[in-house]
Design a protein around this motif. Sequence first.
Motif, PDB file in Angstrom:
ATOM      1  N   GLY A  27      27.666  11.620  15.831  1.00  0.00           N
ATOM      2  CA  GLY A  27      29.053  10.699  16.527  1.00  0.00           C
ATOM      3  C   GLY A  27      29.287  11.707  17.384  1.00  0.00           C
ATOM      4  O   GLY A  27      28.871  12.202  18.018  1.00  0.00           O
ATOM      5  N   MET A  28      29.613  10.787  18.541  1.00  0.00           N
ATOM      6  CA  MET A  28      30.492  11.212  19.551  1.00  0.00           C
ATOM      7  C   MET A  28      31.284  12.478  19.169  1.00  0.00           C
ATOM      8  O   MET A  28      33.029  12.419  19.206  1.00  0.00           O
ATOM      9  N   SER A  29      31.180  14.153  19.530  1.00  0.00           N
ATOM     10  CA  SER A  29      32.264  14.552  19.445  1.00  0.00           C
ATOM     11  C   SER A  29      33.091  14.245  20.754  1.00  0.00           C
ATOM     12  O   SER A  29      34.998  14.735  19.563  1.00  0.00           O
ATOM     13  N   GLY A  30      33.086  14.004  21.245  1.00  0.00           N
ATOM     14  CA  GLY A  30      34.219  13.734  22.468  1.00  0.00           C
ATOM     15  C   GLY A  30      35.569  12.959  21.837  1.00  0.00           C
ATOM     16  O   GLY A  30      36.940  12.948  21.766  1.00  0.00           O
ATOM     17  N   ASN A  31      35.596  12.434  20.745  1.00  0.00           N
ATOM     18  CA  ASN A  31      36.063  11.139  19.626  1.00  0.00           C
ATOM     19  C   ASN A  31      36.911  11.608  18.496  1.00  0.00           C
ATOM     20  O   ASN A  31      37.412  10.854  18.121  1.00  0.00           O
ATOM     21  N   TYR A  32      36.858  12.676  18.563  1.00  0.00           N
ATOM     22  CA  TYR A  32      37.523  13.329  17.137  1.00  0.00           C
ATOM     23  C   TYR A  32      38.528  14.589  17.155  1.00  0.00           C
ATOM     24  O   TYR A  32      37.635  15.681  18.242  1.00  0.00           O
ATOM     25  N   CYS A  33      38.725  15.037  16.312  1.00  0.00           N
ATOM     26  CA  CYS A  33      39.526  16.237  16.776  1.00  0.00           C
ATOM     27  C   CYS A  33      38.537  16.924  15.567  1.00  0.00           C
ATOM     28  O   CYS A  33      38.454  17.335  15.184  1.00  0.00           O
ATOM     29  N   LEU A  34      38.318  18.409  16.096  1.00  0.00           N
ATOM     30  CA  LEU A  34      37.350  19.090  16.159  1.00  0.00           C
ATOM     31  C   LEU A  34      38.703  20.434  15.379  1.00  0.00           C
ATOM     32  O   LEU A  34      38.793  20.803  16.506  1.00  0.00           O
ATOM     33  N   GLY A  35      37.705  21.215  14.505  1.00  0.00           N
ATOM     34  CA  GLY A  35      38.603  21.718  14.306  1.00  0.00           C
ATOM     35  C   GLY A  35      37.644  22.873  13.434  1.00  0.00           C
ATOM     36  O   GLY A  35      36.021  23.007  13.338  1.00  0.00           O
ATOM     37  N   TRP A  36      37.841  24.638  13.623  1.00  0.00           N
ATOM     38  CA  TRP A  36      36.698  25.614  12.475  1.00  0.00           C
ATOM     39  C   TRP A  36      38.368  26.117  11.720  1.00  0.00           C
ATOM     40  O   TRP A  36      39.406  26.111  11.901  1.00  0.00           O
ATOM     41  N   PHE A  37      37.803  26.539  10.416  1.00  0.00           N
ATOM     42  CA  PHE A  37      38.268  26.604   8.957  1.00  0.00           C
ATOM     43  C   PHE A  37      37.628  27.863   8.447  1.00  0.00           C
ATOM     44  O   PHE A  37      36.567  28.108   9.042  1.00  0.00           O
ATOM     45  N   ARG A  38      38.301  28.177   7.736  1.00  0.00           N
ATOM     46  CA  ARG A  38      37.535  30.508   7.669  1.00  0.00           C
ATOM     47  C   ARG A  38      38.459  29.693   5.631  1.00  0.00           C
ATOM     48  O   ARG A  38      38.868  29.528   5.347  1.00  0.00           O
ATOM     49  N   GLN A  39      37.201  30.535   4.773  1.00  0.00           N
ATOM     50  CA  GLN A  39      37.145  31.032   3.707  1.00  0.00           C
ATOM     51  C   GLN A  39      36.540  31.842   2.566  1.00  0.00           C
ATOM     52  O   GLN A  39      35.607  32.377   2.622  1.00  0.00           O
ATOM     53  N   THR A  40      37.713  33.233   2.268  1.00  0.00           N
ATOM     54  CA  THR A  40      37.199  33.660   1.194  1.00  0.00           C
ATOM     55  C   THR A  40      37.592  33.873   0.325  1.00  0.00           C
ATOM     56  O   THR A  40      38.167  32.665  -0.734  1.00  0.00           O
ATOM     57  N   PRO A  41      36.778  33.714  -0.990  1.00  0.00           N
ATOM     58  CA  PRO A  41      36.720  33.538  -2.448  1.00  0.00           C
ATOM     59  C   PRO A  41      38.587  33.745  -3.207  1.00  0.00           C
ATOM     60  O   PRO A  41      38.753  34.897  -3.126  1.00  0.00           O
ATOM     61  N   GLY A  42      38.566  32.643  -4.064  1.00  0.00           N
ATOM     62  CA  GLY A  42      39.973  32.946  -4.643  1.00  0.00           C
ATOM     63  C   GLY A  42      41.056  32.397  -3.717  1.00  0.00           C
ATOM     64  O   GLY A  42      41.990  32.980  -4.501  1.00  0.00           O
ATOM     65  N   LYS A  43      40.979  32.667  -2.379  1.00  0.00           N
ATOM     66  CA  LYS A  43      42.049  32.084  -1.304  1.00  0.00           C
ATOM     67  C   LYS A  43      41.531  30.069  -0.775  1.00  0.00           C
ATOM     68  O   LYS A  43      40.698  29.890  -1.243  1.00  0.00           O
ATOM     69  N   GLU A  44      42.644  29.682  -0.501  1.00  0.00           N
ATOM     70  CA  GLU A  44      42.329  28.305  -0.052  1.00  0.00           C
ATOM     71  C   GLU A  44      41.685  28.358   1.714  1.00  0.00           C
ATOM     72  O   GLU A  44      41.937  29.613   2.073  1.00  0.00           O
ATOM     73  N   ARG A  45      40.917  27.232   2.090  1.00  0.00           N
ATOM     74  CA  ARG A  45      40.542  27.164   2.687  1.00  0.00           C
ATOM     75  C   ARG A  45      42.288  27.177   3.804  1.00  0.00           C
ATOM     76  O   ARG A  45      42.396  26.089   3.928  1.00  0.00           O
ATOM     77  N   GLU A  46      41.765  28.045   5.127  1.00  0.00           N
ATOM     78  CA  GLU A  46      42.693  27.959   6.275  1.00  0.00           C
ATOM     79  C   GLU A  46      42.107  27.923   7.509  1.00  0.00           C
ATOM     80  O   GLU A  46      40.941  27.714   8.100  1.00  0.00           O
ATOM     81  N   GLY A  47      43.387  26.761   8.565  1.00  0.00           N
ATOM     82  CA  GLY A  47      42.690  26.856   9.553  1.00  0.00           C
ATOM     83  C   GLY A  47      42.623  27.707  10.467  1.00  0.00           C
ATOM     84  O   GLY A  47      43.545  28.241  10.722  1.00  0.00           O
ATOM     85  N   VAL A  48      41.996  28.109  11.181  1.00  0.00           N
ATOM     86  CA  VAL A  48      41.479  29.005  12.761  1.00  0.00           C
ATOM     87  C   VAL A  48      42.181  28.625  14.007  1.00  0.00           C
ATOM     88  O   VAL A  48      42.958  28.679  14.200  1.00  0.00           O
ATOM     89  N   ALA A  49      41.768  27.361  13.825  1.00  0.00           N
ATOM     90  CA  ALA A  49      41.716  26.762  15.188  1.00  0.00           C
ATOM     91  C   ALA A  49      40.833  25.038  15.799  1.00  0.00           C
ATOM     92  O   ALA A  49      40.645  24.493  14.498  1.00  0.00           O
TER      93      ALA A  49
END
Length: 125
Positions: A27-49
């Motif tokens: 796909g064309m990355s220019g057409n999307y909102c893109l994000g980085w997330f992180r997750q540690t064991p036992g915790k919910e995934r959180e948005g980074v940027a």
Amino acid sequence: QVQPVASGGGSVQAGGSLRLSCAVRGGMSGNYCLGWFRQTPGKEREGVARISSDGTTTYADSVKGRFTISKDSAKNTLYLQMNALKPGDTAMYYCAAAGFKNCRYAPRPTDFAYWGQGTQVTVSS
């Protein structure tokens, strides 16, 4: 089918730097909102940027001033430059794409439809 593929994780000492990359295939990355997330064991995934199609960026408070999200639309690649890393940054990092150009419509991880496989970042003290 859009398929993000993350790479660049590793182990680093506190204060060090890493750059994560995410190739957005199918796909064309220019057409999307893109994000980085992180997750540690036992915790919910959180948005980074996040970065919208127009280049507007948002960051979690915990990484402001240390991390920089960017993209190269010609290469369909998303980046996360991480500086001044802390042990608390240790996590599995994921890149993702949402079906919106503007990230204001994708405030939660569940708003992102396409996910990469994750890359581990470990920061030692």
